[in-house]
Design a protein around this motif. Structure first.
Motif, PDB file in Angstrom:
ATOM      1  N   ILE A 146       6.576   2.003   3.255  1.00 14.04           N
ATOM      2  CA  ILE A 146       7.478   3.108   2.886  1.00 14.04           C
ATOM      3  C   ILE A 146       7.893   3.050   1.411  1.00 14.04           C
ATOM      4  O   ILE A 146       7.905   4.086   0.739  1.00 14.04           O
ATOM      5  CB  ILE A 146       8.712   3.119   3.811  1.00 14.04           C
ATOM      6  N   PRO A 147       8.248   1.871   0.843  1.00 17.78           N
ATOM      7  CA  PRO A 147       8.607   1.856  -0.584  1.00 17.78           C
ATOM      8  C   PRO A 147       7.496   2.397  -1.486  1.00 17.78           C
ATOM      9  O   PRO A 147       7.766   3.123  -2.445  1.00 17.78           O
ATOM     10  CB  PRO A 147       8.900   0.386  -0.864  1.00 17.78           C
ATOM     11  N   GLN A 148       6.233   2.059  -1.172  1.00 16.73           N
ATOM     12  CA  GLN A 148       5.119   2.562  -1.975  1.00 16.73           C
ATOM     13  C   GLN A 148       4.952   4.065  -1.789  1.00 16.73           C
ATOM     14  O   GLN A 148       4.639   4.797  -2.734  1.00 16.73           O
ATOM     15  CB  GLN A 148       3.825   1.823  -1.580  1.00 16.73           C
ATOM     16  N   LEU A 149       5.189   4.550  -0.568  1.00 16.26           N
ATOM     17  CA  LEU A 149       5.129   5.984  -0.305  1.00 16.26           C
ATOM     18  C   LEU A 149       6.197   6.726  -1.096  1.00 16.26           C
ATOM     19  O   LEU A 149       5.932   7.785  -1.698  1.00 16.26           O
ATOM     20  CB  LEU A 149       5.299   6.246   1.196  1.00 16.26           C
ATOM     21  N   GLU A 150       7.416   6.200  -1.112  1.00 19.04           N
ATOM     22  CA  GLU A 150       8.496   6.834  -1.860  1.00 19.04           C
ATOM     23  C   GLU A 150       8.209   6.824  -3.362  1.00 19.04           C
ATOM     24  O   GLU A 150       8.511   7.797  -4.069  1.00 19.04           O
ATOM     25  CB  GLU A 150       9.807   6.114  -1.570  1.00 19.04           C
ATOM     26  N   PHE A 151       7.613   5.741  -3.862  1.00 21.53           N
ATOM     27  CA  PHE A 151       7.240   5.681  -5.278  1.00 21.53           C
ATOM     28  C   PHE A 151       6.182   6.738  -5.595  1.00 21.53           C
ATOM     29  O   PHE A 151       6.256   7.429  -6.617  1.00 21.53           O
ATOM     30  CB  PHE A 151       6.714   4.287  -5.622  1.00 21.53           C
ATOM     31  N   ALA A 152       5.197   6.872  -4.704  1.00 22.43           N
ATOM     32  CA  ALA A 152       4.138   7.860  -4.919  1.00 22.43           C
ATOM     33  C   ALA A 152       4.696   9.277  -4.923  1.00 22.43           C
ATOM     34  O   ALA A 152       4.308  10.113  -5.747  1.00 22.43           O
ATOM     35  CB  ALA A 152       3.075   7.717  -3.829  1.00 22.43           C
ATOM     36  N   GLU A 153       5.645   9.546  -4.035  1.00 21.47           N
ATOM     37  CA  GLU A 153       6.247  10.871  -3.987  1.00 21.47           C
ATOM     38  C   GLU A 153       7.099  11.133  -5.228  1.00 21.47           C
ATOM     39  O   GLU A 153       7.135  12.261  -5.729  1.00 21.47           O
ATOM     40  CB  GLU A 153       7.096  11.008  -2.726  1.00 21.47           C
ATOM     41  N   ALA A 154       7.775  10.110  -5.720  1.00 18.91           N
ATOM     42  CA  ALA A 154       8.664  10.290  -6.868  1.00 18.91           C
ATOM     43  C   ALA A 154       7.879  10.523  -8.156  1.00 18.91           C
ATOM     44  O   ALA A 154       8.287  11.339  -8.998  1.00 18.91           O
ATOM     45  CB  ALA A 154       9.573   9.076  -7.019  1.00 18.91           C
ATOM     46  N   TYR A 155       6.756   9.820  -8.319  1.00 18.40           N
ATOM     47  CA  TYR A 155       6.010   9.893  -9.576  1.00 18.40           C
ATOM     48  C   TYR A 155       4.636  10.567  -9.426  1.00 18.40           C
ATOM     49  O   TYR A 155       3.841  10.559 -10.365  1.00 18.40           O
ATOM     50  CB  TYR A 155       5.821   8.487 -10.157  1.00 18.40           C
ATOM     51  N   ASN A 156       4.388  11.108  -8.236  1.00 18.09           N
ATOM     52  CA  ASN A 156       3.111  11.782  -7.971  1.00 18.09           C
ATOM     53  C   ASN A 156       1.926  10.870  -8.291  1.00 18.09           C
ATOM     54  O   ASN A 156       0.945  11.262  -8.904  1.00 18.09           O
ATOM     55  CB  ASN A 156       3.016  13.080  -8.791  1.00 18.09           C
ATOM     56  N   HIS A 157       2.071   9.638  -7.884  1.00 23.57           N
ATOM     57  CA  HIS A 157       1.029   8.627  -8.114  1.00 23.57           C
ATOM     58  C   HIS A 157       0.515   8.159  -6.748  1.00 23.57           C
ATOM     59  O   HIS A 157       1.163   7.384  -6.060  1.00 23.57           O
ATOM     60  CB  HIS A 157       1.603   7.447  -8.905  1.00 23.57           C
ATOM     61  N   TRP A 158      -0.689   8.636  -6.381  1.00 25.71           N
ATOM     62  CA  TRP A 158      -1.229   8.366  -5.053  1.00 25.71           C
ATOM     63  C   TRP A 158      -2.464   7.486  -5.173  1.00 25.71           C
ATOM     64  O   TRP A 158      -3.425   7.844  -5.855  1.00 25.71           O
ATOM     65  CB  TRP A 158      -1.594   9.676  -4.344  1.00 25.71           C
ATOM     66  N   ASP A 159      -2.420   6.342  -4.538  1.00 31.51           N
ATOM     67  CA  ASP A 159      -3.555   5.413  -4.556  1.00 31.51           C
ATOM     68  C   ASP A 159      -3.565   4.677  -3.225  1.00 31.51           C
ATOM     69  O   ASP A 159      -2.781   3.748  -2.998  1.00 31.51           O
ATOM     70  CB  ASP A 159      -3.431   4.432  -5.726  1.00 31.51           C
ATOM     71  N   HIS A 160      -4.464   5.076  -2.332  1.00 34.60           N
ATOM     72  CA  HIS A 160      -4.477   4.461  -0.995  1.00 34.60           C
ATOM     73  C   HIS A 160      -4.893   2.999  -1.045  1.00 34.60           C
ATOM     74  O   HIS A 160      -4.608   2.231  -0.119  1.00 34.60           O
ATOM     75  CB  HIS A 160      -5.399   5.254  -0.055  1.00 34.60           C
ATOM     76  N   GLU A 161      -5.589   2.581  -2.116  1.00 34.93           N
ATOM     77  CA  GLU A 161      -5.987   1.182  -2.231  1.00 34.93           C
ATOM     78  C   GLU A 161      -4.753   0.272  -2.307  1.00 34.93           C
ATOM     79  O   GLU A 161      -4.801  -0.895  -1.883  1.00 34.93           O
ATOM     80  CB  GLU A 161      -6.849   0.988  -3.478  1.00 34.93           C
ATOM     81  N   GLU A 162      -3.641   0.789  -2.839  1.00 33.38           N
ATOM     82  CA  GLU A 162      -2.434  -0.013  -2.922  1.00 33.38           C
ATOM     83  C   GLU A 162      -1.869  -0.320  -1.535  1.00 33.38           C
ATOM     84  O   GLU A 162      -1.209  -1.345  -1.343  1.00 33.38           O
ATOM     85  CB  GLU A 162      -1.395   0.710  -3.783  1.00 33.38           C
ATOM     86  N   ILE A 163      -2.119   0.559  -0.588  1.00 36.82           N
ATOM     87  CA  ILE A 163      -1.707   0.272   0.797  1.00 36.82           C
ATOM     88  C   ILE A 163      -2.464  -0.947   1.314  1.00 36.82           C
ATOM     89  O   ILE A 163      -1.884  -1.817   1.978  1.00 36.82           O
ATOM     90  CB  ILE A 163      -1.945   1.490   1.705  1.00 36.82           C
ATOM     91  N   PHE A 164      -3.752  -1.012   1.006  1.00 34.62           N
ATOM     92  CA  PHE A 164      -4.539  -2.172   1.447  1.00 34.62           C
ATOM     93  C   PHE A 164      -3.977  -3.465   0.850  1.00 34.62           C
ATOM     94  O   PHE A 164      -3.902  -4.500   1.533  1.00 34.62           O
ATOM     95  CB  PHE A 164      -6.009  -2.004   1.039  1.00 34.62           C
ATOM     96  N   ASP A 165      -3.579  -3.417  -0.426  1.00 33.49           N
ATOM     97  CA  ASP A 165      -3.018  -4.618  -1.073  1.00 33.49           C
ATOM     98  C   ASP A 165      -1.729  -5.057  -0.369  1.00 33.49           C
ATOM     99  O   ASP A 165      -1.491  -6.255  -0.166  1.00 33.49           O
ATOM    100  CB  ASP A 165      -2.735  -4.334  -2.541  1.00 33.49           C
ATOM    101  N   ILE A 166      -0.894  -4.082   0.002  1.00 27.09           N
ATOM    102  CA  ILE A 166       0.356  -4.412   0.699  1.00 27.09           C
ATOM    103  C   ILE A 166       0.058  -5.029   2.060  1.00 27.09           C
ATOM    104  O   ILE A 166       0.695  -6.016   2.470  1.00 27.09           O
ATOM    105  CB  ILE A 166       1.229  -3.153   0.851  1.00 27.09           C
ATOM    106  N   LEU A 167      -0.923  -4.468   2.762  1.00 30.98           N
ATOM    107  CA  LEU A 167      -1.265  -4.981   4.097  1.00 30.98           C
ATOM    108  C   LEU A 167      -1.813  -6.407   4.009  1.00 30.98           C
ATOM    109  O   LEU A 167      -1.539  -7.238   4.885  1.00 30.98           O
ATOM    110  CB  LEU A 167      -2.283  -4.063   4.771  1.00 30.98           C
ATOM    111  N   LYS A 168      -2.575  -6.686   2.971  1.00 31.41           N
ATOM    112  CA  LYS A 168      -3.116  -8.035   2.812  1.00 31.41           C
ATOM    113  C   LYS A 168      -1.982  -9.048   2.631  1.00 31.41           C
ATOM    114  O   LYS A 168      -2.049 -10.167   3.145  1.00 31.41           O
ATOM    115  CB  LYS A 168      -4.063  -8.079   1.610  1.00 31.41           C
TER     116      LYS A 168
END
Length: 214
Positions: free
Chosen positions: A185-207
């Motif tokens: 959720i924090p990464q999602l909120e950051f993406a929404e705030a700055y319009n910066h979308w990178d699904h690869e960052e989700i993989f990094d968080i999951l790792k």
């Protein structure tokens, strides 16, 4: 019958002896009084001298206390000045960091816009077959296999069904269990705030969440 006789007057020698004795007594008393007065004067002088020394020491102590007070006031003023300078520098650093963060977000957005493919043929591409959706990821699934599967989904179907990076980000997020989503959720909120979308960052968080060596 008893005969009363008149008292005899003291002889001249006796009167002289008494006068001499009285004179000696007066002289002795005067001498002792003078000695006592001298001692009193001496004690008084010593007390005055000590009082003068005490007054001098009091004044010296008062001067020392005043000097210490002034030094403390100067130290307080210097400390307040240092705190003000530090706060000003922190505010400038925060402002600079905010500008840099916005510049980075804008740069990412510009790169994303420049690298966005032409989707003019999306309608035709949507008729292509779709891969199945990967299972919802929770602690029971193998993260490595799940990442490979969802990457394949995005690679094969992304052009037709997930044309934008935001859509890919939200798709990956939708394939997470709610308990796992909480970490993203924090990464999602950051993406929404700055319009910066990178699904690869989700993989990094999951790792990091699953503590894997992928």
């Amino acid at each position: 019958m008893t005969k009363i006789t008149a008292p005899k007057h003291p002889s001249a020698a006796a009167q002289a002896a008494v006068g001499q004795l009285y004179g000696q007594l007066v002289t002795h008393v005067d001498a002792e009084v003078n000695k006592l007065c001298a001692k009193i004067e001496k004690v008084h002088a010593e007390m005055q001298a000590r009082r003068g020394d005490g007054d001098a020491k009091v004044e010296e102590l008062r001067a020392d206390v005043y000097e210490m007070y002034q030094d403390n006031e100067d130290a307080n003023a210097e400390t307040e000045k240092m705190v003000t300078d530090v706060n000003d520098k922190l505010e400038k650093l925060e402002a600079g960091l905010s500008r840099v963060t916005k510049d980075i977000a804008q740069a990412h957005l510009a790169i994303h816009v420049q690298s966005r493919p032409d989707h003019s043929n999306c309608a035709a591409a949507q008729e292509l077959p779709k891969l199945r959706d990967p299972p919802v990821l929770d602690s029971r699934h193998n993260l490595k296999a799940w990442i490979h599967e969802i990457k394949g989904k995005i690679l094969v179907d992304g052009y037709a069904h997930l044309p934008t990076e935001e859509m890919r980000f939200r798709y990956v997020y939708s394939r997470l269990h709610p308990e796992v989503q909480a970490f993203v959720i924090p990464q999602l909120e950051f993406a929404e705030a700055y319009n910066h979308w990178d699904h690869e960052e989700i993989f990094d968080i999951l790792k990091c969440y699953y503590v894997t060596d992928i």
